[in-house]
Design a protein around this motif. Sequence first.
Motif, PDB file in Angstrom:
ATOM      1  N   GLY A 278      -9.625  -2.866  10.001  1.00  0.00           N
ATOM      2  CA  GLY A 278      -9.921  -4.285   9.900  1.00  0.00           C
ATOM      3  C   GLY A 278     -10.752  -4.654   8.688  1.00  0.00           C
ATOM      4  N   MET A 279     -10.677  -3.848   7.619  1.00  0.00           N
ATOM      5  CA  MET A 279     -11.509  -4.074   6.437  1.00  0.00           C
ATOM      6  C   MET A 279     -10.709  -4.518   5.206  1.00  0.00           C
ATOM      7  SD  MET A 279     -14.442  -3.540   7.721  1.00  0.00           S
ATOM      8  CE  MET A 279     -15.483  -3.603   6.265  1.00  0.00           C
ATOM      9  N   LEU A 280      -9.500  -5.015   5.421  1.00  0.00           N
ATOM     10  CA  LEU A 280      -8.668  -5.417   4.283  1.00  0.00           C
ATOM     11  C   LEU A 280      -9.304  -6.497   3.406  1.00  0.00           C
ATOM     12  CD1 LEU A 280      -4.888  -5.428   5.260  1.00  0.00           C
ATOM     13  CD2 LEU A 280      -6.102  -3.964   3.642  1.00  0.00           C
ATOM     14  N   PRO A 281      -9.970  -7.499   3.972  1.00  0.00           N
ATOM     15  CA  PRO A 281     -10.576  -8.497   3.082  1.00  0.00           C
ATOM     16  C   PRO A 281     -11.539  -7.885   2.072  1.00  0.00           C
ATOM     17  CG  PRO A 281     -10.528  -9.343   5.313  1.00  0.00           C
ATOM     18  CD  PRO A 281     -10.124  -7.892   5.389  1.00  0.00           C
ATOM     19  N   ASN A 282     -12.317  -6.900   2.498  1.00  0.00           N
ATOM     20  CA  ASN A 282     -13.249  -6.251   1.578  1.00  0.00           C
ATOM     21  C   ASN A 282     -12.527  -5.444   0.517  1.00  0.00           C
ATOM     22  OD1 ASN A 282     -14.595  -6.198   4.549  1.00  0.00           O
ATOM     23  ND2 ASN A 282     -16.126  -6.689   3.001  1.00  0.00           N
ATOM     24  N   LEU A 283     -11.474  -4.725   0.924  1.00  0.00           N
ATOM     25  CA  LEU A 283     -10.737  -3.931  -0.052  1.00  0.00           C
ATOM     26  C   LEU A 283      -9.978  -4.826  -1.020  1.00  0.00           C
ATOM     27  CD1 LEU A 283     -10.352  -0.871  -0.566  1.00  0.00           C
ATOM     28  CD2 LEU A 283      -8.089  -1.124   0.458  1.00  0.00           C
ATOM     29  N   ALA A 284      -9.497  -5.967  -0.539  1.00  0.00           N
ATOM     30  CA  ALA A 284      -8.791  -6.903  -1.415  1.00  0.00           C
ATOM     31  C   ALA A 284      -9.695  -7.404  -2.533  1.00  0.00           C
ATOM     32  CB  ALA A 284      -8.259  -8.085  -0.608  1.00  0.00           C
TER      33      ALA A 284
ATOM     34  N   PHE B  75       0.829  -1.211   0.000  1.00  0.00           N
ATOM     35  CA  PHE B  75       0.000   0.000   0.000  1.00  0.00           C
ATOM     36  C   PHE B  75       0.863   1.261   0.000  1.00  0.00           C
ATOM     37  CE2 PHE B  75      -3.250  -2.794   2.308  1.00  0.00           C
ATOM     38  CZ  PHE B  75      -3.908  -3.087   1.138  1.00  0.00           C
ATOM     39  N   ASP B  76       1.958   1.235   0.743  1.00  0.00           N
ATOM     40  CA  ASP B  76       2.829   2.416   0.787  1.00  0.00           C
ATOM     41  C   ASP B  76       3.421   2.704  -0.583  1.00  0.00           C
ATOM     42  OD1 ASP B  76       4.301   4.499   2.419  1.00  0.00           O
ATOM     43  OD2 ASP B  76       5.989   3.418   1.524  1.00  0.00           O
ATOM     44  N   HIS B  77       3.826   1.669  -1.288  1.00  0.00           N
ATOM     45  CA  HIS B  77       4.358   1.880  -2.641  1.00  0.00           C
ATOM     46  C   HIS B  77       3.290   2.477  -3.551  1.00  0.00           C
ATOM     47  CE1 HIS B  77       8.388   0.388  -2.282  1.00  0.00           C
ATOM     48  NE2 HIS B  77       8.011  -0.799  -1.841  1.00  0.00           N
ATOM     49  N   LEU B  78       2.096   1.889  -3.555  1.00  0.00           N
ATOM     50  CA  LEU B  78       1.038   2.412  -4.429  1.00  0.00           C
ATOM     51  C   LEU B  78       0.679   3.847  -4.069  1.00  0.00           C
ATOM     52  CD1 LEU B  78      -1.519  -0.523  -4.845  1.00  0.00           C
ATOM     53  CD2 LEU B  78       0.513  -0.018  -6.195  1.00  0.00           C
ATOM     54  N   ALA B  79       0.596   4.136  -2.776  1.00  0.00           N
ATOM     55  CA  ALA B  79       0.220   5.483  -2.333  1.00  0.00           C
ATOM     56  C   ALA B  79       1.222   6.527  -2.786  1.00  0.00           C
ATOM     57  CB  ALA B  79       0.075   5.512  -0.815  1.00  0.00           C
ATOM     58  N   ASN B  80       2.449   6.092  -3.085  1.00  0.00           N
ATOM     59  CA  ASN B  80       3.503   6.995  -3.555  1.00  0.00           C
ATOM     60  C   ASN B  80       3.850   6.785  -5.031  1.00  0.00           C
ATOM     61  OD1 ASN B  80       4.607   8.568  -1.076  1.00  0.00           O
ATOM     62  ND2 ASN B  80       4.266   6.484  -0.324  1.00  0.00           N
ATOM     63  N   ARG B  81       2.876   6.216  -5.750  1.00  0.00           N
ATOM     64  CA  ARG B  81       3.003   6.001  -7.205  1.00  0.00           C
ATOM     65  C   ARG B  81       4.231   5.174  -7.569  1.00  0.00           C
ATOM     66  NH1 ARG B  81      -0.456   9.756 -11.071  1.00  0.00           N
ATOM     67  NH2 ARG B  81      -2.172  10.109  -9.618  1.00  0.00           N
TER      68      ARG B  81
ATOM     69  N   PHE C  17      -6.544   5.737 -14.430  1.00  0.00           N
ATOM     70  CA  PHE C  17      -6.206   4.484 -13.759  1.00  0.00           C
ATOM     71  C   PHE C  17      -5.054   4.692 -12.789  1.00  0.00           C
ATOM     72  CE2 PHE C  17      -4.482   0.216 -13.224  1.00  0.00           C
ATOM     73  CZ  PHE C  17      -5.644  -0.523 -13.070  1.00  0.00           C
ATOM     74  N   ALA C  18      -4.096   5.534 -13.176  1.00  0.00           N
ATOM     75  CA  ALA C  18      -2.975   5.848 -12.279  1.00  0.00           C
ATOM     76  C   ALA C  18      -3.487   6.483 -10.998  1.00  0.00           C
ATOM     77  CB  ALA C  18      -1.990   6.775 -12.989  1.00  0.00           C
ATOM     78  N   ALA C  19      -4.476   7.360 -11.109  1.00  0.00           N
ATOM     79  CA  ALA C  19      -5.063   7.991  -9.921  1.00  0.00           C
ATOM     80  C   ALA C  19      -5.816   6.969  -9.081  1.00  0.00           C
ATOM     81  CB  ALA C  19      -5.994   9.127 -10.339  1.00  0.00           C
ATOM     82  N   TYR C  20      -6.505   6.039  -9.739  1.00  0.00           N
ATOM     83  CA  TYR C  20      -7.219   4.973  -9.042  1.00  0.00           C
ATOM     84  C   TYR C  20      -6.254   4.138  -8.202  1.00  0.00           C
ATOM     85  CZ  TYR C  20      -9.579   0.436  -8.495  1.00  0.00           C
ATOM     86  OH  TYR C  20     -10.095  -0.720  -7.984  1.00  0.00           O
ATOM     87  N   MET C  21      -5.130   3.778  -8.783  1.00  0.00           N
ATOM     88  CA  MET C  21      -4.165   2.939  -8.067  1.00  0.00           C
ATOM     89  C   MET C  21      -3.543   3.678  -6.886  1.00  0.00           C
ATOM     90  SD  MET C  21      -3.939  -0.168  -9.277  1.00  0.00           S
ATOM     91  CE  MET C  21      -2.276  -0.840  -9.231  1.00  0.00           C
ATOM     92  N   GLU C  22      -3.257   4.961  -7.053  1.00  0.00           N
ATOM     93  CA  GLU C  22      -2.740   5.740  -5.923  1.00  0.00           C
ATOM     94  C   GLU C  22      -3.781   5.804  -4.804  1.00  0.00           C
ATOM     95  OE1 GLU C  22      -1.230  10.266  -4.784  1.00  0.00           O
ATOM     96  OE2 GLU C  22      -1.957   9.831  -6.803  1.00  0.00           O
ATOM     97  N   ALA C  23      -5.029   6.063  -5.178  1.00  0.00           N
ATOM     98  CA  ALA C  23      -6.107   6.131  -4.178  1.00  0.00           C
ATOM     99  C   ALA C  23      -6.290   4.785  -3.495  1.00  0.00           C
ATOM    100  CB  ALA C  23      -7.406   6.574  -4.845  1.00  0.00           C
ATOM    101  N   TYR C  24      -6.122   3.709  -4.252  1.00  0.00           N
ATOM    102  CA  TYR C  24      -6.247   2.376  -3.651  1.00  0.00           C
ATOM    103  C   TYR C  24      -5.164   2.163  -2.598  1.00  0.00           C
ATOM    104  CZ  TYR C  24      -6.943  -2.571  -3.005  1.00  0.00           C
ATOM    105  OH  TYR C  24      -7.192  -3.794  -2.418  1.00  0.00           O
ATOM    106  N   GLY C  25      -3.943   2.588  -2.899  1.00  0.00           N
ATOM    107  CA  GLY C  25      -2.872   2.450  -1.921  1.00  0.00           C
ATOM    108  C   GLY C  25      -3.164   3.213  -0.640  1.00  0.00           C
ATOM    109  N   LYS C  26      -3.640   4.432  -0.792  1.00  0.00           N
ATOM    110  CA  LYS C  26      -3.990   5.233   0.392  1.00  0.00           C
ATOM    111  C   LYS C  26      -5.171   4.619   1.137  1.00  0.00           C
ATOM    112  CE  LYS C  26      -2.147   9.525  -1.531  1.00  0.00           C
ATOM    113  NZ  LYS C  26      -2.451  10.845  -2.143  1.00  0.00           N
ATOM    114  N   GLY C  27      -6.125   4.096   0.379  1.00  0.00           N
ATOM    115  CA  GLY C  27      -7.272   3.445   1.000  1.00  0.00           C
ATOM    116  C   GLY C  27      -6.893   2.175   1.722  1.00  0.00           C
ATOM    117  N   GLY C  28      -5.871   1.479   1.211  1.00  0.00           N
ATOM    118  CA  GLY C  28      -5.417   0.261   1.864  1.00  0.00           C
ATOM    119  C   GLY C  28      -4.864   0.535   3.248  1.00  0.00           C
ATOM    120  N   GLN C  29      -4.155   1.629   3.371  1.00  0.00           N
ATOM    121  CA  GLN C  29      -3.604   1.993   4.677  1.00  0.00           C
ATOM    122  C   GLN C  29      -4.732   2.225   5.676  1.00  0.00           C
ATOM    123  OE1 GLN C  29      -1.357   5.300   3.076  1.00  0.00           O
ATOM    124  NE2 GLN C  29       0.561   4.164   3.133  1.00  0.00           N
TER     125      GLN C  29
END
Length: 291
Positions: free
Chosen positions: A162-168, A100-106, A144-156
């Motif tokens: 405790g909602m990682l299974p849903n985000l996965a 998630f940290d990698h994605l959040a930082n592109r 899509f690049a913005a989506y992936m960055e947002a996903y990384g931040k959302g993962g954190q």
Amino acid sequence: MSDFEHVFDKPPEGAAADWTIPQDWRAYTEVEHRTWDTLYARQMKILPGRAADVFFRGLDALDLNTGGIPDFSLMNPKLQALTGWTVVCVPGLVPDEVFFDHLANRRFPSGQFIRKPDQLDYLQEPDIFHDVFGHVPMLTNPAFAAYMEAYGKGGQRAASLGMLPNLARLYWYTVEFGLMQDTDGLRIYGAGIVSSATESVFAIEDPSPNRIGFDLERVMKTLYRIDDFQQVYFVIDSIEQLKRETLKDFGPIYDRLKGADAIPIEAILPTDEVFTEGTQAYAAKGGRFAA
């Protein structure tokens, strides 16, 4: 028994604290470069008419067919100029918080290894072909690049709630195994499909799986399996739709999802937009590992 070999409890020797390692492009063997070329050529025979235009535009922009495994020192400047993303090498699967940290930082983490010649048709573990050929072309698209960055931040955030299974499940049914309604019909954009010779055909043409319109909460409640073709694919209208959905505040969604029952993989709900009601025949026969 698991097919995963590149799994570590901590960063292995030679890896940085963020699990990155040098690509060491010169160390790839002739056999490994040939394996990339074989996989690339095979997919390029299969994907026209099946993969989304946005994927092909990304392939062209990065010029990944120069012969052999791409050299990240040559590829990254092109990608960074388009969307600010870079690809970093990792030794294998990394912990969720690192990913998630990698994605959040592109930064997109890619396996440094490539499958063996006898694994061309199936590899459960993501290698450099899956990661670079499958994922990276889509990162040339700004939405899509913005989506992936947002996903990384959302993962954190999801990890803290405790909602990682849903985000996965969201990642699985979009980034890995997503379909989209393109100008000429259903097309593939998910990396797990575009990097697979067999699933590229199955996902679009086989009568077995359900193909259902994308609904964020529906997706986040739907189970999945990692060891075979999918029993359901979710169809987006556009990459912009993905971006819009991910920029929502997930807090109220998580509140609604807490304690909710998971949806079985093969289920079709009365509220679903159904593109294809599948026969589920493939799964009923035992799937890939059936005799």
